[in-house]
Design a protein around this motif. Structure first.
Motif, PDB file in Angstrom:
ATOM      1  N   PRO A  52       0.795  -1.229   0.000  1.00  0.00           N
ATOM      2  CA  PRO A  52       0.000   0.000   0.000  1.00  0.00           C
ATOM      3  C   PRO A  52       0.831   1.285   0.000  1.00  0.00           C
ATOM      4  O   PRO A  52       1.877   1.367   0.634  1.00  0.00           O
ATOM      5  CB  PRO A  52      -0.799  -0.113   1.300  1.00  0.00           C
ATOM      6  N   LYS A  53       0.313   2.287  -0.710  1.00  0.00           N
ATOM      7  CA  LYS A  53       0.872   3.637  -0.659  1.00  0.00           C
ATOM      8  C   LYS A  53       0.067   4.525   0.282  1.00  0.00           C
ATOM      9  O   LYS A  53       0.551   5.543   0.758  1.00  0.00           O
ATOM     10  CB  LYS A  53       0.864   4.265  -2.059  1.00  0.00           C
ATOM     11  N   ILE A  54      -1.199   4.123   0.506  1.00  0.00           N
ATOM     12  CA  ILE A  54      -2.113   4.924   1.320  1.00  0.00           C
ATOM     13  C   ILE A  54      -2.640   4.081   2.470  1.00  0.00           C
ATOM     14  O   ILE A  54      -3.069   2.943   2.267  1.00  0.00           O
ATOM     15  CB  ILE A  54      -3.292   5.447   0.470  1.00  0.00           C
ATOM     16  N   GLY A  55      -2.613   4.641   3.681  1.00  0.00           N
ATOM     17  CA  GLY A  55      -3.195   3.997   4.844  1.00  0.00           C
ATOM     18  C   GLY A  55      -4.400   4.783   5.306  1.00  0.00           C
ATOM     19  O   GLY A  55      -4.326   6.009   5.442  1.00  0.00           O
ATOM     20  N   VAL A 105      -4.006   0.354  -1.202  1.00  0.00           N
ATOM     21  CA  VAL A 105      -4.308   0.924   0.110  1.00  0.00           C
ATOM     22  C   VAL A 105      -4.357  -0.170   1.176  1.00  0.00           C
ATOM     23  O   VAL A 105      -4.478  -1.351   0.876  1.00  0.00           O
ATOM     24  CB  VAL A 105      -5.663   1.674   0.101  1.00  0.00           C
ATOM     25  N   PHE A 130       2.555   1.085   9.148  1.00  0.00           N
ATOM     26  CA  PHE A 130       2.302   1.755   7.868  1.00  0.00           C
ATOM     27  C   PHE A 130       3.623   2.161   7.212  1.00  0.00           C
ATOM     28  O   PHE A 130       3.840   1.927   6.023  1.00  0.00           O
ATOM     29  CB  PHE A 130       1.455   3.025   8.071  1.00  0.00           C
ATOM     30  N   VAL A 135       3.766   2.967   3.220  1.00  0.00           N
ATOM     31  CA  VAL A 135       2.695   3.962   3.112  1.00  0.00           C
ATOM     32  C   VAL A 135       3.285   5.371   3.065  1.00  0.00           C
ATOM     33  O   VAL A 135       4.178   5.714   3.851  1.00  0.00           O
ATOM     34  CB  VAL A 135       1.714   3.827   4.297  1.00  0.00           C
ATOM     35  N   LYS A 136       2.776   6.196   2.138  1.00  0.00           N
ATOM     36  CA  LYS A 136       3.242   7.573   1.974  1.00  0.00           C
ATOM     37  C   LYS A 136       2.222   8.593   2.468  1.00  0.00           C
ATOM     38  O   LYS A 136       2.567   9.748   2.714  1.00  0.00           O
ATOM     39  CB  LYS A 136       3.544   7.863   0.493  1.00  0.00           C
ATOM     40  N   ALA A 138      -1.434   9.085   4.990  1.00  0.00           N
ATOM     41  CA  ALA A 138      -2.440   8.571   5.916  1.00  0.00           C
ATOM     42  C   ALA A 138      -3.698   9.424   5.816  1.00  0.00           C
ATOM     43  O   ALA A 138      -3.630  10.659   5.906  1.00  0.00           O
ATOM     44  CB  ALA A 138      -1.908   8.592   7.345  1.00  0.00           C
ATOM     45  N   ILE A 258       5.159  10.468   6.932  1.00  0.00           N
ATOM     46  CA  ILE A 258       3.932  10.147   6.186  1.00  0.00           C
ATOM     47  C   ILE A 258       3.074  11.404   6.125  1.00  0.00           C
ATOM     48  O   ILE A 258       2.811  12.037   7.154  1.00  0.00           O
ATOM     49  CB  ILE A 258       3.160   9.011   6.873  1.00  0.00           C
TER      50      ILE A 258
END
Length: 313
Positions: A52-55, A105, A130, A135-136, A138, A258
Motif C-alpha cells: 500500500p501507498k495509502i493507509g 491501500v 504503515f 505507506v506515503k 495517511a 507520512i
C-alpha cells in the motif's frame, strides 16, 4: 509471560528505575522497537500481496469505507503476533488491503484508544507499521462532538490542526528512546495536516455537493465524555470539535514522514451550557456516523482519484 512481567523486565533493563516512575509510552517504545515492529510488518507482508501507498484509519461507524476496496486481502488484528486488539463497538479489528480508485491501500477497520488501557505509543503502533509497509499518505477519519455553535450534526469537518491535552500532559506517543530509522527526536508538526491535501479534499467536496467545514480537532483521553467546563475550555482555546483519537496518530505519521489528511463527522452537539439535560451517547454517535458513511466513502474515493502522483512519492 504476563504483560506486567515483560514490562518490569523492560524497565529494569532499559531504565534501571521502578516501573511506577516510567511513562507507559516510554516502556512501550522500548519494547516495540524498530526490530519488533519490523517483525510484525514482515509477518503481515508475508500474508498479503498488496504493497500500500495509502493507509486509511476508519473512525467509529466508518469502517464501511473498507467496502470500497477491491481485490481485498484481510488480516484480523487478533491473528497478528504481539499486536493490540480492538475492544470498542464499531471497530472490527481488521486490516483490509486492496485497491481503492486504482491505488494500493490498507484500511484499518478499527483503531486503538488510550481509554482501552493502551498507551498512546501502543495506539500508534499501526502507524509505524504503515511506514514499514511503504505507506506515503495517511487518511485519518473520526466521529467527533461539535463544539463550534455554527456546526450541525452530520457535518464533515476537514481538520486543519489539533489541540490535545493528553499529548501536552506527557501522554505523548514519542516519549522514550528515539530510533532515527522511524523519525527525528524533535519533529516539527506545525503543518501536520497538509495544506495541499486539505485543498484537494475541499475540491472533492464541491464536486460531490458536500458542504465541508474546516476546523481544529480537540482530543480528550476518554472514556467519559466532556464536562461542560471541559468543553468550554476547548472551545475557548480554538477547538471546533472534540474526540478521543487522531491527534496522536497524526503526530506519529508526521514523525514517520507520512503525509496526513484528516476529517471528522460531527455526530453530536457537545453541551456548552451548564445543567444541560442531554449528553453524548456512543450508540447514537455510531448511528449518526453510519448515516453519513456514504458521504465519507464518496469523499475518500474521489480524493484518492484526484491525488497528484508526486504527492505520494
Amino acid at each position: 509471560m504476563e504483560n506486567s512481567e515483560i514490562l518490569n523486565q523492560i524497565v529494569k533493563k532499559e531504565f534501571n528505575l521502578p516501573a511506577q516512575l516510567i511513562s507507559q509510552d516510554a516502556i512501550t517504545n522500548a519494547y516495540y522497537n524498530y526490530e519488533k515492529i519490523e517483525e510484525i510488518t514482515k509477518w503481515i507482508s508475508e500474508r498479503v500481496t498488496i504493497r500500500p501507498k495509502i493507509g486509511i484509519i476508519c473512525g467509529s461507524g466508518l469502517g464501511e469505507i473498507a467496502n470500497l476496496v477491491q481485490n481485498k486481502e484481510e488480516i484480523q488484528y487478533a491473528d497478528i503476533p504481539e499486536f493490540p486488539r480492538s475492544t470498542v463497538h464499531g471497530h472490527k479489528g481488521v486490516f483490509v488491503f486492496g485497491h481503492l480508485s486504482n491505488e494500493p491501500v490498507v484500511c484499518m477497520q478499527g483503531r486503538f484508544h488510550p481509554y482501552e488501557g493502551y498507551s498512546t505509543a501502543l495506539c500508534t503502533l499501526p502507524v509505524k507499521v504503515f511506514k514499514l509497509l511503504g505507506v506515503k499518505l495517511a487518511i485519518i477519519t473520526n466521529a467527533a462532538g461539535g463544539l463550534n455553535p455554527n456546526f450541525s450534526i452530520g457535518d464533515l469537518m476537514v481538520i486543519k490542526d489539533h489541540f490535545s491535552l493528553p499529548i501536552l500532559s506527557l501522554q505523548h506517543p514519542l516519549v522514550g528512546h528515539n530510533d532515527e530509522r522511524f523519525g527525528p527526536r524533535f519533529v516539527p508538526i506545525t503543518n501536520i495536516y497538509d495544506k495541499k491535501l486539505r485543498q484537494i479534499l475541499h475540491d472533492c467536496g464541491k464536486e460531490l455537493n458536500l458542504d465541508l467545514r474546516e476546523g481544529v480537532y480537540g482530543t480528550i483521553s476518554g472514556p467519559s465524555y466532556e464536562t461542560v467546563t471541559d468543553s468550554l475550555f476547548y472551545l475557548r482555546n480554538g477547538a471546533d470539535c472534540v474526540g478521543m483519537s487522531t491527534s496522536h496518530e497524526a503526530t506519529v505519521a508526521c514523525y514517520c514522514g507520512i503525509k496526513v489528511v484528516a476529517f471528522s463527522i460531527i455526530t453530536d452537539k457537545v453541551a456548552i451550557e451548564y445543567d444541560a439535560e442531554d449528553g453524548s451517547d456512543h450508540n447514537e454517535i455510531v448511528k449518526i456516523a453510519k448515516l453519513k458513511a456514504k458521504d465519507a466513502e464518496k469523499l475518500v474515493s474521489n480524493f484518492i482519484q484526484k491525488l497528484n502522483q508526486n504527492l505520494l512519492e
